[in-house]
Design a protein around this motif. Sequence first.
Motif, PDB file in Angstrom:
ATOM      1  N   PHE A 174     -15.304 -14.241  11.701  1.00 41.41           N
ATOM      2  CA  PHE A 174     -14.345 -13.284  11.162  1.00 41.41           C
ATOM      3  C   PHE A 174     -13.254 -14.039  10.420  1.00 41.41           C
ATOM      4  N   TYR A 175     -12.525 -13.322   9.586  1.00 40.33           N
ATOM      5  CA  TYR A 175     -11.408 -13.885   8.847  1.00 40.33           C
ATOM      6  C   TYR A 175     -10.091 -13.342   9.367  1.00 40.33           C
ATOM      7  N   LEU A 176      -9.074 -14.181   9.339  1.00 39.12           N
ATOM      8  CA  LEU A 176      -7.697 -13.749   9.483  1.00 39.12           C
ATOM      9  C   LEU A 176      -7.109 -13.643   8.077  1.00 39.12           C
ATOM     10  N   VAL A 177      -6.466 -12.521   7.779  1.00 35.58           N
ATOM     11  CA  VAL A 177      -5.909 -12.319   6.447  1.00 35.58           C
ATOM     12  C   VAL A 177      -4.516 -11.706   6.551  1.00 35.58           C
ATOM     13  N   GLU A 178      -3.758 -11.840   5.469  1.00 32.34           N
ATOM     14  CA  GLU A 178      -2.469 -11.175   5.392  1.00 32.34           C
ATOM     15  C   GLU A 178      -2.670  -9.662   5.450  1.00 32.34           C
ATOM     16  N   THR A 182      -2.287  -3.389   2.502  1.00 38.62           N
ATOM     17  CA  THR A 182      -2.215  -1.927   2.546  1.00 38.62           C
ATOM     18  C   THR A 182      -2.676  -1.269   1.255  1.00 38.62           C
ATOM     19  N   ASP A 183      -2.971  -2.068   0.236  1.00 37.57           N
ATOM     20  CA  ASP A 183      -3.466  -1.542  -1.033  1.00 37.57           C
ATOM     21  C   ASP A 183      -4.851  -2.112  -1.295  1.00 37.57           C
ATOM     22  N   PRO A 184      -5.904  -1.297  -1.193  1.00 39.36           N
ATOM     23  CA  PRO A 184      -7.263  -1.823  -1.338  1.00 39.36           C
ATOM     24  C   PRO A 184      -7.582  -2.392  -2.705  1.00 39.36           C
ATOM     25  N   ASP A 185      -6.717  -2.139  -3.710  1.00 40.12           N
ATOM     26  CA  ASP A 185      -6.960  -2.713  -5.041  1.00 40.12           C
ATOM     27  C   ASP A 185      -6.586  -4.185  -5.129  1.00 40.12           C
ATOM     28  N   TYR A 186      -5.873  -4.698  -4.117  1.00 37.23           N
ATOM     29  CA  TYR A 186      -5.449  -6.091  -4.145  1.00 37.23           C
ATOM     30  C   TYR A 186      -6.395  -6.957  -3.306  1.00 37.23           C
ATOM     31  N   PRO A 187      -6.747  -8.154  -3.792  1.00 38.99           N
ATOM     32  CA  PRO A 187      -7.620  -9.049  -3.019  1.00 38.99           C
ATOM     33  C   PRO A 187      -6.953  -9.502  -1.722  1.00 38.99           C
ATOM     34  N   LEU A 188      -7.761  -9.862  -0.759  1.00 45.20           N
ATOM     35  CA  LEU A 188      -7.258 -10.370   0.521  1.00 45.20           C
ATOM     36  C   LEU A 188      -6.839 -11.831   0.373  1.00 45.20           C
ATOM     37  N   LYS A 189      -5.848 -12.235   1.176  1.00 42.78           N
ATOM     38  CA  LYS A 189      -5.351 -13.611   1.138  1.00 42.78           C
ATOM     39  C   LYS A 189      -5.219 -14.148   2.555  1.00 42.78           C
ATOM     40  N   PRO A 190      -5.370 -15.482   2.743  1.00 41.50           N
ATOM     41  CA  PRO A 190      -5.177 -16.068   4.074  1.00 41.50           C
ATOM     42  C   PRO A 190      -3.746 -15.843   4.557  1.00 41.50           C
ATOM     43  N   LYS A 219       1.095  -9.429  13.332  1.00 44.11           N
ATOM     44  CA  LYS A 219       1.240  -9.000  11.937  1.00 44.11           C
ATOM     45  C   LYS A 219       0.225  -9.693  11.021  1.00 44.11           C
ATOM     46  N   ILE A 220      -1.013  -9.771  11.532  1.00 44.28           N
ATOM     47  CA  ILE A 220      -2.143 -10.328  10.792  1.00 44.28           C
ATOM     48  C   ILE A 220      -3.299  -9.344  10.930  1.00 44.28           C
ATOM     49  N   TYR A 221      -4.138  -9.272   9.912  1.00 47.60           N
ATOM     50  CA  TYR A 221      -5.380  -8.509  10.023  1.00 47.60           C
ATOM     51  C   TYR A 221      -6.512  -9.468  10.418  1.00 47.60           C
TER      52      TYR A 221
END
Length: 467
Positions: A159-163, A166-174, A258-260
């Motif tokens: 699995f990944y930890l990401v920032e 809340t906006d699905p149009d933006y790419p995920l970031k570490p 406060k991480i996904y």
Amino acid sequence: MSKRTKVAEKHAADAPRGVTSISEAKAWMAAREITEIECTVPDLAGVARGKIMPASKFLTSPVMNLPLSVFLQTISGEYPSYEGLVDSVVADSDLVLEPDYATLCTVPWAQDPTAQMIHDAYHRDGRPVEIAPRHVLRHVINLYAAKGWKPVVAPEIEFYLVEPNTDPDYPLKPPVGRSGRPEIGRQSYSIQAVNEFDALFEDIYDYSEAQGLEIDTLIHEDGAAQMEINLRHGDPLALADQVFLFKRTIREAALAHKIYATFMAKPIANEPGSAMHIHQSVVDAQTGRNIFSDKDGDPTPEFFSFIAGHQKYLPAVMSILAPYVNSYRRLTRDSMAPINVQWGYDNRTAGLRVPPSSPEARRVENRVPSSDANPYLVIAASLACGYLGIAEGLRASDPIESDAKNLDFELPRGLLEAVAALQDCEPLAEVLGRRFTTTYAAVKQAEFETFMRVISPWEREYLLLNV
């Protein structure tokens, strides 16, 4: 109350996980001052559906009702047509959900003392619900039992930890770790990279211990802030329950920081995908002997047939092992994921790997499934492939020692192709259940139609002004 009953209840009250009866559940809850209980059932996507009720109500009436539609819902909350999927004139009639007391454990992140328990689904006449994932897995396990065998599995979940996003149009970031900096380069097996999120992982271990879940190892995987948790080998249903609970545990622990935590197969474009590798062996139910090894320690015909079953049937169960459009973004030649059904000894480029081991621990690792899949269905499908291989006396190809990624694709490249392969496979319909394969295919087709309503950034980038 007999002395034996009192002893059993005392023992149950002390155990972190699992009881055998409603009376033991009452003692267990009383010892922890439980006020609420979450009654859950895993749906086709592996999402926890169910009800939350006061503990006092549960103890007086532990059976609950939910509509059949909980097993027909797509990941986006829609439904396929019921036509051909249900028998009843009342298409969305109530099911009976009965608790599996062995799964009773706490909800350690809840504010009030709360317990949780996984339930099994039955029709009102007592028949198991054929499309319920726990029943599908039980049915496959029972096929092994009829042969005098017990399958043993050990899942590995990436699995990944990401920032927070809340906006699905933006790419995920570490996310940012304790150093105050996000992880940019890949840090495979780095202890320091894991230490960046020590507080989070301490919570995961604490939550797991409170639920009686056993983590074997925790490692940093290839991707930026990509982690892997390995579970100890054991009974397939018990391990599927653990993966089901672990996914929720990891998400809840991450949210507290406060991480996904995401189990998407391919959440970040230029990073590796996330897998759910399944290690599998089969033992004789009477002796406990691994049937993949003979008395001299050499591999048996059953071992090679188990591999051959995967080679033949993995393409037909791909819609279970890779259940979403996103799942197929992971299965590319330039990634760490397999693209075919080749096998080899300690060869991680092949879809099927035989890890180094003693004869007693000889096993087959299925490296094809992605971490977004339902663990009950992944384990059921993988064991079904092996079962059919043994039952049909199939012969495996020669093991491959070179890079299997240089060979041709042998797995479906997209969801619709994979669904069609499942629908066309009669032997798998017999093993997994025809009602299940029909319903599952309908749900996946409905999900694809939902996906087709979305216009992607790629289309706007390359088609908007060029075509």
